[in-house]
Design an enzyme around this catalytic site. Structure first.
Site, PDB file in Angstrom:
ATOM      1  N   TYR A 178       0.925  -1.103   0.048  1.00  0.00           N
ATOM      2  CA  TYR A 178       0.010  -0.046  -0.023  1.00  0.00           C
ATOM      3  C   TYR A 178       0.947   1.208  -0.085  1.00  0.00           C
ATOM      4  O   TYR A 178       1.983   1.107  -0.081  1.00  0.00           O
ATOM      5  CB  TYR A 178      -1.062   0.016   1.244  1.00  0.00           C
ATOM      6  CG  TYR A 178      -1.916  -1.383   1.055  1.00  0.00           C
ATOM      7  CD1 TYR A 178      -2.809  -1.373   0.044  1.00  0.00           C
ATOM      8  CD2 TYR A 178      -1.726  -2.191   2.189  1.00  0.00           C
ATOM      9  CE1 TYR A 178      -3.869  -2.449  -0.113  1.00  0.00           C
ATOM     10  CE2 TYR A 178      -2.767  -3.260   1.825  1.00  0.00           C
ATOM     11  CZ  TYR A 178      -3.839  -3.461   0.831  1.00  0.00           C
ATOM     12  OH  TYR A 178      -4.432  -4.485   0.823  1.00  0.00           O
ATOM     13  N   ARG A 225       2.528  -1.010  11.258  1.00  0.00           N
ATOM     14  CA  ARG A 225       2.655  -2.281  10.658  1.00  0.00           C
ATOM     15  C   ARG A 225       3.594  -2.442   9.344  1.00  0.00           C
ATOM     16  O   ARG A 225       3.250  -1.493   8.718  1.00  0.00           O
ATOM     17  CB  ARG A 225       1.337  -3.040  10.311  1.00  0.00           C
ATOM     18  CG  ARG A 225       1.489  -4.125   9.183  1.00  0.00           C
ATOM     19  CD  ARG A 225       0.037  -4.666   8.847  1.00  0.00           C
ATOM     20  NE  ARG A 225      -0.198  -5.936   9.833  1.00  0.00           N
ATOM     21  CZ  ARG A 225      -0.929  -7.050   9.442  1.00  0.00           C
ATOM     22  NH1 ARG A 225      -1.450  -7.009   8.146  1.00  0.00           N
ATOM     23  NH2 ARG A 225      -1.001  -8.043  10.147  1.00  0.00           N
ATOM     24  N   ARG A 317      -6.354 -15.199  10.458  1.00  0.00           N
ATOM     25  CA  ARG A 317      -7.223 -16.218   9.686  1.00  0.00           C
ATOM     26  C   ARG A 317      -8.018 -16.974  11.035  1.00  0.00           C
ATOM     27  O   ARG A 317      -8.998 -17.532  11.163  1.00  0.00           O
ATOM     28  CB  ARG A 317      -7.208 -17.038   8.818  1.00  0.00           C
ATOM     29  CG  ARG A 317      -7.166 -16.108   7.452  1.00  0.00           C
ATOM     30  CD  ARG A 317      -6.925 -16.902   6.083  1.00  0.00           C
ATOM     31  NE  ARG A 317      -5.725 -17.675   6.277  1.00  0.00           N
ATOM     32  CZ  ARG A 317      -4.376 -17.332   6.070  1.00  0.00           C
ATOM     33  NH1 ARG A 317      -4.080 -16.083   5.734  1.00  0.00           N
ATOM     34  NH2 ARG A 317      -3.360 -18.065   6.059  1.00  0.00           N
TER      35      ARG A 317
END
Length: 363
Positions: A178, A225, A317
């Protein structure tokens, strides 16, 4: 060495355990990027985490290009986040908001046809998720130097809004290809100005964004992050170890509350590494809590703590499908399997209907 079940202080936050919930994009907000009541139920179910890191949350219309993802730039979004945060706090949890600018991964459909911005005029591979299905990414335009003050203000506003909504802190998303990652890595960053070329220059935007957020909400409520892995969403670097060590050192100098990192191994499920782990070298220069994330189970997570490689582990997950993950890990109990077809679907299925261990035993 600490156990996964020992408390840890993360800046201003007292986390009751070291089993953190990693950011997980789920697509349950409205088309206008406003959080929904269903999100309050989802996050409250997972309040047993030492710390919840929310799904990536857009800092601006320019920076958000994921269908039904939440934002935090408007008063309406802030108001809708408040009951989500309150539900987590009422359940005894702690939650920080991950703030996100997707850079070149925003499709023009989200921008009224305008080009997305990035470090340079490049195009991401593959296709973007849009409201009309997947579409090829478009070429980005290079962010102009005189636009950076405006970008920094977007981050400041998002951080202020997060605290106004009641969040315990914010995490800057600087990973996974990103915008900030597009400035960090030389595979995308072709600039010749003060934000390109040398490692010092490529780290500049990360440093400025982090300082702006820390000055706004406090360094003890600011996390970051990073993803010192190999190629991810078309973004890579030719010499990643000195780059990410420099980034970690810069963040340590600012004094942020924590650094969380995705560093999958050679068989990672979202991005893979083509080099030895960089996290150990980063940990030598980053002097705050280090949280590792990617494909951990209970045993490998505890091993990472035992070996001194991490101070806490963020589960992705695994947390998606197991709202009571700390309970299950403590009991060494079987884990629910996540259902990929409902990762990004709307509605409660595959979102708030995964059973707890107690519910499974009672059934």
């Amino acid at each position: 060495m600490p156990s996964l079940f020992d408390p840890i202080r993360i800046g201003a936050i007292e986390a009751p355990n070291r089993i953190f919930m990693a950011p997980l994009t789920r697509g349950r907000a409205t088309r206008e990027h406003v959080p929904t009541p269903l999100m309050a139920e989802y996050y409250a179910q997972r309040a047993g985490a030492g710390l919840i890191l929310t799904e990536a949350t857009g800092i601006s219309r320019e920076g958000l290009g994921w269908p039904y993802a939440p934002g935090i730039w408007s008063d309406e979004q802030v108001a809708a986040w408040k009951p989500v945060v309150k539900a987590v706090h009422d359940a005894g949890g702690r939650i920080v908001c991950q703030i996100w600018h997707m850079g070149r991964l925003v499709h023009p459909d989200f921008l009224g046809g305008e080009k997305p911005v990035s470090s340079s005029a490049t195009t991401a591979p593959d296709a973007a998720h849009t409201y009309e299905g997947k579409k090829p990414y478009a070429e980005a335009r290079a962010l102009e130097i005189d636009e950076i003050p405006r970008l920094l203000e977007d981050y400041r506003r998002a951080a202020r809004n997060a605290i106004a909504a009641g969040f315990d802190g914010v995490q800057i998303h600087a990973a996974n290809g990103y915008l900030i990652d597009e400035f960090l890595r030389d595979g995308d960053n072709k600039r010749t100005d003060a934000y390109g070329g040398s490692i010092e220059n490529r780290v500049r935007l990360l440093r400025e964004v982090t300082q702006a957020v820390a000055d706004t909400v406090g360094k003890d409520r600011t996390g970051v992050r990073l993803s010192p892995n190999g190629l991810i969403q078309g973004t890579d670097d030719s010499n990643p170890e000195p780059l990410f060590v420099a980034a970690a050192r810069a963040l340590s100098e600012i004094g942020i509350a924590f650094l969380e990192m995705r560093e999958p191994g050679p068989n990672g499920t979202f991005g893979t590494a083509n080099h030895p782990p960089i996290a150990p070298a980063m940990k030598r220069v980053f002097h705050g809590p280090l949280i590792l994330n990617s494909d951990y189970d209970g045993r490998s997570a505890q091993a990472a703590l035992d070996e001194g490689n991490a101070d806490a582990i963020a589960f992705g997950r695994t947390y998606l499908a197991n709202p009571d993950l700390p309970v299950r890990l403590a009991a060494d109990a079987p884990l629910n399997k996540d259902v990929a077809s409902t990762w990004y679907s709307q509605g409660p299925e595959g979102y708030v209907d995964y059973p707890t261990l107690a519910a499974s035993k009672a059934a």
